[in-house]
Write an enzyme that holds these catalytic residues in place. Structure first.
Site, short mmCIF file in Angstrom:
data_model
loop_
_atom_site.label_atom_id
_atom_site.label_comp_id
_atom_site.label_asym_id
_atom_site.label_seq_id
_atom_site.Cartn_x
_atom_site.Cartn_y
_atom_site.Cartn_z
N ASP A 160 0.83 -1.20 0.00
CA ASP A 160 0.00 0.00 0.00
C ASP A 160 0.87 1.26 0.00
OD1 ASP A 160 -2.33 1.77 0.53
OD2 ASP A 160 -3.35 -0.10 0.98
N HIS A 171 -4.15 6.30 2.47
CA HIS A 171 -4.76 5.05 2.04
C HIS A 171 -4.22 3.83 2.81
CE1 HIS A 171 -5.55 1.70 -0.85
NE2 HIS A 171 -6.56 2.44 -1.27
N SER A 229 -10.98 -0.87 -2.21
CA SER A 229 -9.79 -0.79 -1.35
C SER A 229 -10.15 -1.00 0.11
CB SER A 229 -9.15 0.59 -1.45
OG SER A 229 -8.24 0.65 -2.50
#
Ligand code: NAG
Ligand code: NAG
Ligand code: NAG
Ligand code: NAG
Ligand code: NAG
Ligand code: NAG
Length: 783
Positions: free
Chosen positions: A154, A223, A562
């Site tokens: 990530d 994220h 996600s």
């Protein structure tokens, strides 16, 4: 002689290309298959450099062009090369493939535009989960459940987040071989007994020096922090997004350890870094990998040049479960990515929480229900003039349609000044956030977007009052505007509505099946919450704060597949903790066969638009983490099965080596290998394409392994089939004993009289039950 000539020419042209300047160079991944036996990483590294130097023009050093080396699960490297140098390498003995380094993207939302917006919360799911004792026990770090380690590829991690506090955690498992790499604003003290590993892959090596750095495992996007805390974050009480969605934020497997492999930056995720992340994670000893990124569905790489397909193949072969997001390109069909059959592919659904912000109309003060996240401060009484975008059209603009959509540059600021503006919004328009910005700077006091598709994802507009209504709800507003001489309205502050019904529904953006690669493996596999999920975020206050707020929130509401992926990674880690010897296929099977297809109205789940959800929308259904701990039976599959899948897919042995690196002794594709036989892969779901109309028939085989507490167990089958399709299972009863742990059965699909009339996919399910367990497999058959 011929060979010499060829080499000679290559060298000559490589010199010519190099002379044209290094500007044409790009990064290529050079994949060399299995690590040779007894080759030490150092030896391998040297041999890679020697190999590269044979194709470089004089003066270029191998050490300066090689940007990354793979030396654990497979051998290879990434290097900055000219096209000619890459072509020369492709012909070298030992090189299996050379392909340009692709750039993949995080699956936060449909587009990068949304990055600053939408959000979600895991609380409802966690609450539901917490109601079941087993998961609650597994989530208690002080419980004796074995340690599991979740790795994430990530954008990095924010180690100071309370989600990664290690209070109550025992020593790092002895089998862990990972490291905590130091980088910008990050050193070994940032890892602890919870966040046990962190690596990064210097993006500037690959993309050229970039402003955003990339020289650290620290997350500068948000994220990776969000996905990590969703997969394995500690329970953090009092979490909220500026007071919204307040509650306890908690990861799917709060007792798991976390290891971050930073392969992405704001600009994207390079394939060479993704491959390196897989290689390192497997060597470090992760149990589950959560990968919330992928290729665009419109530029889908072949398995042989897809770093996620290749990297995950090796991970799964080594016993690591790989969970990937399906993508955010829905609701169009055949948009699912990360669809290799060794991957667990996750679609996104809503949760039972809504963010309501209503429009109150003047006249009789009636309220029209809307949803969005605003932090504005309009008066509660409807006193703001209300105008339709079409009526506020700039006189020189001829396109009334664009004005009714409040497209930038189409409205007369004199006409919107001080008003709430009603705007249509459709897919393909300028983003809502940009439209809102334009309206705000034109002097409008608020906006109402009429938007049917994206209603389930609450958009964050921070300091400008905006809400979104459906076109059905908008009818009342239109009627009021038409009837009133001076229409007025207001927009109410956002309120969090819980126990919202129906939920879950499949999110509009979630990528759909069938897989474009083969219609004989059903994808996606399962669905999990991915809309407006509350989890940890980076508390950097670069973006604007809501009025009255002094510090950036440590949590954020975000949407995307996600966000769904780490929910399933957490569930997989819990299954693994309870059943440490289970293979990735068994863990996937447990998750798929126990999934649920009902919503909180006890009715069949639908999509966002209200149509019944099909396996192309949500695979086996919504993940049910506690049921997955005790599935009764599992569908096993291993490396050999995946190799035969590749044979049936149409690859020959040399092509299969591009993915598998090496083939087991004596492995050969069967002479009868064919695409139809892909349906025989021992998968927990069934897909059959091209059955033919009336008279068409296909038989697939499956085998189930009894993993229940009782060695003696009798399972009987129940079939749910649509009209027009005959489905026959033989035998209909399976008797498991101490010696018969694994039993095979066949399923025959044949077209009924009206099969020819059936357009598109016919779906249903077969379910084995011993009275205690329900082992359900969805099927999809196309004629
Ligand atoms: C890591 O950085 C922090 C803050 O700069 C510092 O206090 C600490 O001593 C560093 N630890 C190591 C092991 O370098
Ligand atoms: C990343 O690579 C660039 C270029 O090779 C180098 O200048 C920089 O120091 C590297 N950063 C780190 C943290 O290693
Ligand atoms: C939006 O579209 C509908 C139907 O196409 C139309 O009636 C309406 O005037 C448009 N404009 C606004 C602002 O709703
Ligand atoms: C209030 O006004 C709206 C819009 O004019 C209308 O649709 C609605 O029926 C009215 N409600 C009541 C209770 O009168
Ligand atoms: C294909 O060949 C294999 C042996 O190579 C055999 O076991 C299998 O039954 C065959 N399958 C079909 C559908 O003919
Ligand atoms: C949900 C939410 O926080 N909404 C805010 C909208 O704006 C008003 C005024 O600033 C706040 O009071 C609400 O809390």
């Amino acid at each position: 002689m011929a060979t010499w000539l060829l080499l000679c020419c290559l060298i000559a042209s490589s010199l010519a290309a190099a002379a044209a300047g290094d500007g044409g160079n790009q990064v290529y991944i050079v994949y060399m298959g299995a690590v040779p036996q007894r080759a030490s990483p150092n030896l391998l590294q040297e041999s890679h450099l020697r190999l590269v130097s044979t194709v470089l023009k004089r003066g270029r050093r191998a050490g300066s062009v090689v940007v990354r080396q793979y030396k654990h699960g497979f051998s290879g490297f990434a290097a900055r090369l000219s096209e000619v140098e890459a072509a020369a390498l492709r012909r070298k003995p030992g090189v299996v493939s050379v392909f340009a380094d692709p750039v993949y993207h995080l699956h936060t939302t449909r587009s990068w535009d949304f990055l600053q917006q939408a959000a979600v919360k895991i609380d409802a799911a966690a609450r539901r989960r917490g109601a079941h004792k087993p998961a609650a026990a597994a989530a208690d770090p002080s419980s004796s459940s074995p340690d599991t380690i979740i790795g994430l590829l990530d954008s990095g991690i924010w180690p100071e987040s309370p989600s990664f506090n290690d209070a109550g955690f025992g020593p790092v498992p002895g089998r862990w071989k990972g490291v905590c790499m130091a980088g910008d604003d990050f050193n070994s003290s940032n890892c602890n007994r919870k966040l046990i590993g962190a690596r990064y892959y210097n993006e500037s090596d690959v993309r050229g020096p970039s402003q955003s750095g990339g020289g650290s495992p620290r997350d500068d996007v948000g994220h990776g922090t969000h996905t990590s805390s969703t997969a394995a974050g500690n329970a953090v009480a009092g979490a909220s997004y500026y007071g919204l969605a307040a509650g306890t934020a908690k990861g799917g497997s709060a007792s798991s350890r976390v290891a971050m492999y930073r392969v992405c930056s704001e600009e994207g995720c390079s394939g060479s870094a993704i491959l390196a992340g897989f290689d390192d994670a497997v060597a470090d000893g992760v149990d589950v990998l959560s990968v919330s990124l992928g290729a665009s569905p419109y530029f889908r790489p072949d398995f042989t040049s897809d770093p996620i397909a290749i990297g995950s193949f090796h991970a799964v072969a080594k016993g690591v479960t790989v969970v990937c997001s399906a993508g955010n390109s829905g609701p169009a069909a055949a948009t699912v990515v990360n669809a290799a059959p060794w991957i667990l592919t996750v679609a996104a659904t809503t949760i039972d929480r809504d963010f309501e912000s209503d429009v109150v109309l003047g006249g009789n003060n009636s309220a029209v229900r809307g949803g969005a996240i605003n932090f504005s401060n309009l008066d509660k009484s409807p006193k703001y003039p209300l105008i339709d975008g079409a009526a506020a059209k700039e006189s020189s603009v001829s396109d009334a349609e664009s004005a009714s959509h409040c497209e930038p540059g189409t409205l007369d600021s004199g006409k919107v000044q001080g008003k709430i503006v009603l705007c249509n919004h459709s897919e393909g328009d300028t983003s809502k956030v940009v439209k809102a910005d334009e309206l705000q700077s034109a002097g409008a006091v608020g906006a109402i977007f009429v938007n049917d598709a994206e209603r389930s994802v609450a958009t964050t507009y921070l300091d400008f009052p905006v809400t979104e209504v459906t076109s059905a709800a908008a009818a009342a507003i239109h009627k009021y505007i038409a009837s009133a001489s001076q229409p007025v309205a207001t927009i109410t502050p956002t309120a969090t509505v819980t126990e919202y019904k129906p939920a879950p529904v499949v999110a509009y953006f979630s990528s759909r099946g069938p897989s474009a690669q083969t219609g004989n493996v059903l994808k996606p596999d399962v669905a999990a919450p991915g809309v407006n999920i509350l989890a940890s975020w980076i508390p950097t206050s670069s973006s604007s704060l809501p009025a009255g707020q002094k510090a950036a929130s440590q949590f954020k509401l975000v949407s995307g597949t996600s966000m769904a992926c780490p929910h399933v990674a957490g569930a997989a880690a819990t299954v693994k903790a309870w059943n440490p010897t289970w293979s990735p296929a068994a863990i996937r099977s447990a998750i798929m066969t126990t999934a649920t297809q009902l919503n909180n109205d006890r009715a069949p789940m639908t999509t966002d638009s209200g149509s019944p959800a099909t396996p192309y929308d949500y695979g086996a259904g919504q993940v049910h983490p506690t049921a997955a701990l005790d599935p009764g039976l599992v569908y096993e599959a291993g490396e050999d099965d995946y190799l035969h899948f590749l044979c049936n897919y149409g690859y020959d042995a040399p092509k299969i080596k591009l993915i598998a690196a090496s083939l087991p002794d004596g492995f050969a594709c069967a002479a009868n290998a064919s695409a139809a036989l892909i349906s025989d892969l021992n998968y927990p779901s069934i897909a059959v394409s091209g059955l033919g109309g009336k008279g068409g028939s296909r038989t697939v085989t499956r085998a189930v392994t009894n993993v229940g507490a009782q060695e003696a167990a009798t399972y009987t089958v129940a079939v749910s089939a649509p009209a027009g399709l005959n489905v026959k299972v033989t035998p209909t009863k399976l008797e498991f004993t101490k010696s018969a742990k694994k039993l095979a059965f066949q399923v025959t699909f044949s077209g009924g009289h009206d099969a020819a009339a059936k357009k598109g996919a016919m779906s249903g399910s077969i379910t084995w039950s011993d009275g205690k367990h329900l082992v359900r497999s969805p099927f999809v058959v196309t004629s």
